[in-house]
Design a protein around this motif. Structure first.
Motif, PDB file in Angstrom:
ATOM      1  N   GLN A  98       1.213   9.082   5.973  1.00  0.00           N
ATOM      2  CA  GLN A  98       0.297   8.668   4.918  1.00  0.00           C
ATOM      3  C   GLN A  98      -0.116   9.843   4.036  1.00  0.00           C
ATOM      4  O   GLN A  98      -0.402   9.662   2.849  1.00  0.00           O
ATOM      5  N   ARG A  99      -0.138  11.048   4.595  1.00  0.00           N
ATOM      6  CA  ARG A  99      -0.453  12.228   3.783  1.00  0.00           C
ATOM      7  C   ARG A  99       0.772  12.765   3.048  1.00  0.00           C
ATOM      8  O   ARG A  99       0.669  13.682   2.242  1.00  0.00           O
ATOM      9  N   TYR A 155       1.695   5.318   0.064  1.00  0.00           N
ATOM     10  CA  TYR A 155       1.222   6.612   0.572  1.00  0.00           C
ATOM     11  C   TYR A 155       2.186   7.685   0.105  1.00  0.00           C
ATOM     12  O   TYR A 155       3.393   7.438   0.012  1.00  0.00           O
ATOM     13  N   PRO A 156       1.667   8.939  -0.203  1.00  0.00           N
ATOM     14  CA  PRO A 156       0.266   9.379  -0.179  1.00  0.00           C
ATOM     15  C   PRO A 156      -0.585   8.603  -1.187  1.00  0.00           C
ATOM     16  O   PRO A 156      -0.067   8.046  -2.161  1.00  0.00           O
ATOM     17  N   ALA A 157      -1.856   8.542  -0.905  1.00  0.00           N
ATOM     18  CA  ALA A 157      -2.786   7.800  -1.750  1.00  0.00           C
ATOM     19  C   ALA A 157      -2.724   8.304  -3.181  1.00  0.00           C
ATOM     20  O   ALA A 157      -2.562   9.498  -3.445  1.00  0.00           O
ATOM     21  N   LYS A 173       0.853  -1.176   0.000  1.00  0.00           N
ATOM     22  CA  LYS A 173       0.000   0.000   0.000  1.00  0.00           C
ATOM     23  C   LYS A 173       0.895   1.232   0.000  1.00  0.00           C
ATOM     24  O   LYS A 173       1.763   1.386   0.865  1.00  0.00           O
ATOM     25  N   ASN A 207       3.734  -1.359   3.822  1.00  0.00           N
ATOM     26  CA  ASN A 207       3.375   0.015   3.469  1.00  0.00           C
ATOM     27  C   ASN A 207       4.616   0.742   2.967  1.00  0.00           C
ATOM     28  O   ASN A 207       5.712   0.559   3.515  1.00  0.00           O
ATOM     29  N   TYR A 248       6.062   4.635   2.011  1.00  0.00           N
ATOM     30  CA  TYR A 248       5.812   6.063   2.190  1.00  0.00           C
ATOM     31  C   TYR A 248       6.789   6.832   1.322  1.00  0.00           C
ATOM     32  O   TYR A 248       8.019   6.666   1.460  1.00  0.00           O
ATOM     33  N   ARG A 274       1.659   8.354  12.024  1.00  0.00           N
ATOM     34  CA  ARG A 274       1.235   7.504  10.908  1.00  0.00           C
ATOM     35  C   ARG A 274       0.369   8.292   9.923  1.00  0.00           C
ATOM     36  O   ARG A 274       0.540   8.187   8.702  1.00  0.00           O
ATOM     37  N   ASP A 275      -0.573   9.080  10.458  1.00  0.00           N
ATOM     38  CA  ASP A 275      -1.449   9.857   9.568  1.00  0.00           C
ATOM     39  C   ASP A 275      -0.652  10.860   8.753  1.00  0.00           C
ATOM     40  O   ASP A 275      -0.914  11.060   7.553  1.00  0.00           O
TER      41      ASP A 275
END
Length: 629
Positions: free
Chosen positions: A581-582, A492-494, A490, A527, A529, A577-578
């Motif tokens: 992810q951004r 990040y960022p999305a 996965k 994940n 980043y 974490r937030d």
């Protein structure tokens, strides 16, 4: 009435026997110290010669123990002859243990292939110790009575005396070291660390331990009443467990005709459990019988339990052999299964003899209850020595039998080339496993496809260059494709994606490290980043792959990906974490400069508890060490 095999001394602390034991202990400590120092990195001679080092290690750790016991039991000439014979046998078995080591050559793709490990020989030491314990009892009694088969009373007294001595000596040495460590702790309360440093030195610890052992053996040897009292109390206490175990075993065996055996086989440890139960049953029967004197067991319930338990040994051993046969038929021999087979043979000898003892014995209430048990115990002692020698020689070497079995399964088609356990061949197969792996690099078979043949060759080559079981197991796990890897990570960022060349670099790196990371199915979390560690600089990738530390990857001047740092102990509170992810990560200069000390770069990390309500830890990006020059 028992015969006292000891030689009591009215003044134990002034006797020549005590002085002799102290001298033996000091000589043993000196020899072990020199061997341990030679084996310390970097190893020096004789630690660099396994066929010399291992025999010396076994001789110096075992033969002095025989001398400590024998100096109070045998006269000088028989003792010296017995110690000489034991030394020759131990040296020969130690040489063989060194000869069987797999001396792997340095491969072209791994010039730093690790040398053979020669220090991890606890199993060899234990087997030799058991064999010497049995042989010492037989030799001492035979010399004392002047015949090959001494009286059972003497055998019983000698064997149990040495067993109790060993147990009390172990407890004494443990409490001795506990006392030393408590003393060191008390001195440390006063900021005096000399005592702690002293007991941690080998030149102190080794003679202290051997002298403590010699003292314990001597005190227990010159106090036969102490040993006899402890032995009688222990055996009488344990004998009361015999009726309980017999009820459990009879209930278990009685339920088998009405139930399926499938649950028993599906446990995968039924053989070991059945053998352990049989061994405990033999031990408790002997606790009840003791030296055969009628007055030892006057309670009829325990006599009946002994007779029924002796008969129950046969079905227990038969079930264990059945379970072992099923496993060997399914998966072939392994070192553990060879050990189990040897133990099964030994317990089978006991079972056969005990059944005969019950069938030929009069009623359990008679004075000669289980009298033929004495003959069985004497003969099985010799059987045990033969089986131990077989295990420690090529005759029944577990590694050799395992390799022969697994290679036969491969050539018969029972196991495919991709499923052959090269890990066991490499780390459990000794020199035979090495030779098999070297041959497998060119092995072909018309029944195999080209893919199967290539897989076998690659697995064998990989096994030969890996230095640990963990690395090899990780290297043999097949990585997923780049497309599968991209779908499992996965990003990040999305809305972002990882470059395909990064996925290939990451997968190859983890496979070389023997870890796999996100390249192995089932690992995680996975994940990625995307951040920038320099304002306006190129994008870097932080990979969270479930290994605790988070590696950071960047492109070099040739646009190739490399791991350039690692974030250790990352504080995964929700706020951090937030933000990651951004993509909200801002590079800032360090609060403190780094220190360069003797060529080593040290980072000074501030004490920052930024994540309230969670454990405060230091978070830092560590530069990888410079490459070896």
């Amino acid at each position: 009435m028992t015969t006292d095999t000891s030689a009591p001394d009215q003044s134990p602390w002034n006797s020549r026997t005590f002085i002799a034991r102290l001298m033996i202990a000091l000589v043993q400590a000196a020899g072990l110290y020199l061997l341990i120092e030679a084996a310390a990195p970097p190893p020096a001679w004789p630690a660099t010669v396994p066929t010399l080092f291992i025999p010396l290690l076994m001789i110096w750790s075992l033969i002095p123990l025989l001398a400590l016991l024998g100096v109070g039991q045998l006269s000088r000439r028989p003792l010296l002859l017995w110690l000489l014979a034991a030394t020759v046998v131990v040296a020969g078995l130690g040489w063989y243990a060194g000869w069987r080591l797999p001396e792997l050559p340095a491969m072209d793709d791994n010039p730093h292939a690790p040398p053979a490990v020669i220090w991890n020989y606890g199993g060899l030491w234990l087997r030799l110790a058991i064999g010497l314990f049995i042989a010492h009892t037989l030799v001492v009694d035979a010399v004392t009575e002047g015949r090959w088969r001494p009286s059972y009373i003497r055998h019983f007294d000698t064997a149990w005396k040495q067993g109790v001595q060993a147990a009390l000596t172990g407890v004494f040495v443990a409490v001795f070291w506990l006392t030393l460590h408590l003393g060191a702790g008390l001195f440390e309360l006063l900021k005096i660390t000399f005592f702690r440093r002293l007991i941690e030195h080998d030149w102190f610890a080794l003679p202290a331990t051997t002298l403590a052992m010699a003292t314990a053996i001597h005190v227990t040897d010159v106090q036969p009443s102490l040993i006899r009292g402890a032995r009688t109390l222990a055996l009488t206490l344990f004998s009361w467990l015999l009726p309980l175990l017999v009820v459990i075993v009879v209930g278990f065996l009685g339920s088998l005709p009405f139930l399926s055996l499938a649950p028993l086989w599906n446990t995968h440890f039924s053989c070991g459990l059945l053998l352990a139960t049989a061994a405990l049953l033999i031990f408790l029967i002997n606790c009840c019988y003791q030296d055969g004197a009628a007055e030892r067991t006057t309670i009829l319930a325990k006599r009946w339990a002994g007779s029924v338990g002796a008969l129950a040994l046969a079905p227990l051993v038969a079930l264990a052999a059945w379970a072992l046969g099923l496993r060997v038929g399914q998966y072939g021999w392994t070192p553990q299964r060879v050990d189990a087979a040897i133990i099964t043979l030994g317990i089978s000898a006991y079972a056969a003899g005990y059944v005969i003892a019950v069938l030929r014995a009069p009623h359990p209430s008679g004075p000669h209850w289980l009298r033929r048990l004495e003959t069985t115990n004497h003969l099985t002692a010799h059987v045990a020595l033969v089986l131990l020698l077989a295990l420690l020689t090529p005759l029944a070497d577990p590694a050799r039998l395992m390799v022969v079995s697994q290679m036969a399964r491969l050539r018969s088609g029972a196991v495919g080339p991709a499923d052959l356990d090269v890990v066991a061949l490499r780390f459990d197969g000794a020199r035979w496993g090495r030779d098999a792996l070297m041959a497998l690099r060119q092995e072909t078979d018309s029944r195999w496809s080209a893919t199967q043949t290539d897989t076998l060759h690659a697995n064998a080559s990989t096994a030969l260059i890996k230095g640990s079981r963990y690395q090899l197991e990780g290297a043999l796990k097949h990585p997923v494709t780049a497309q599968d890897l991209a779908s499992r990570i996965k990003v990040y960022p999305a809305g972002q994606s990882l470059p395909e060349d990064f996925l290939q670099t990451y997968s190859a790196l983890k496979q070389r490290q023997g870890e796999g990371g996100c390249a192995i199915a089932g690992n995680g979390p996975c994940n990625a980043y995307l951040i920038s560690v320099q304002t306006g600089g190129p994008v870097a990738v932080l990979m969270e792959d479930g290994y605790g530390t988070v590696p950071m990857f960047e492109r070099d001047g040739q646009n190739a990906w490399h791991q350039t740092g690692t974030i250790r102990d990352l504080t995964w509170c929700d706020r951090v974490r937030d933000a990651l992810q951004r993509g909200d990560a801002t590079p800032v200069p360090p609060n403190r400069p780094d220190l360069l000390v003797a060529g080593v770069r040290l980072h000074i990390d501030p004490d920052d508890g930024a994540c309230k309500g969670s454990k405060s830890v230091e978070t830092r990006i560590m530069e990888p060490p410079p490459p070896d020059k």
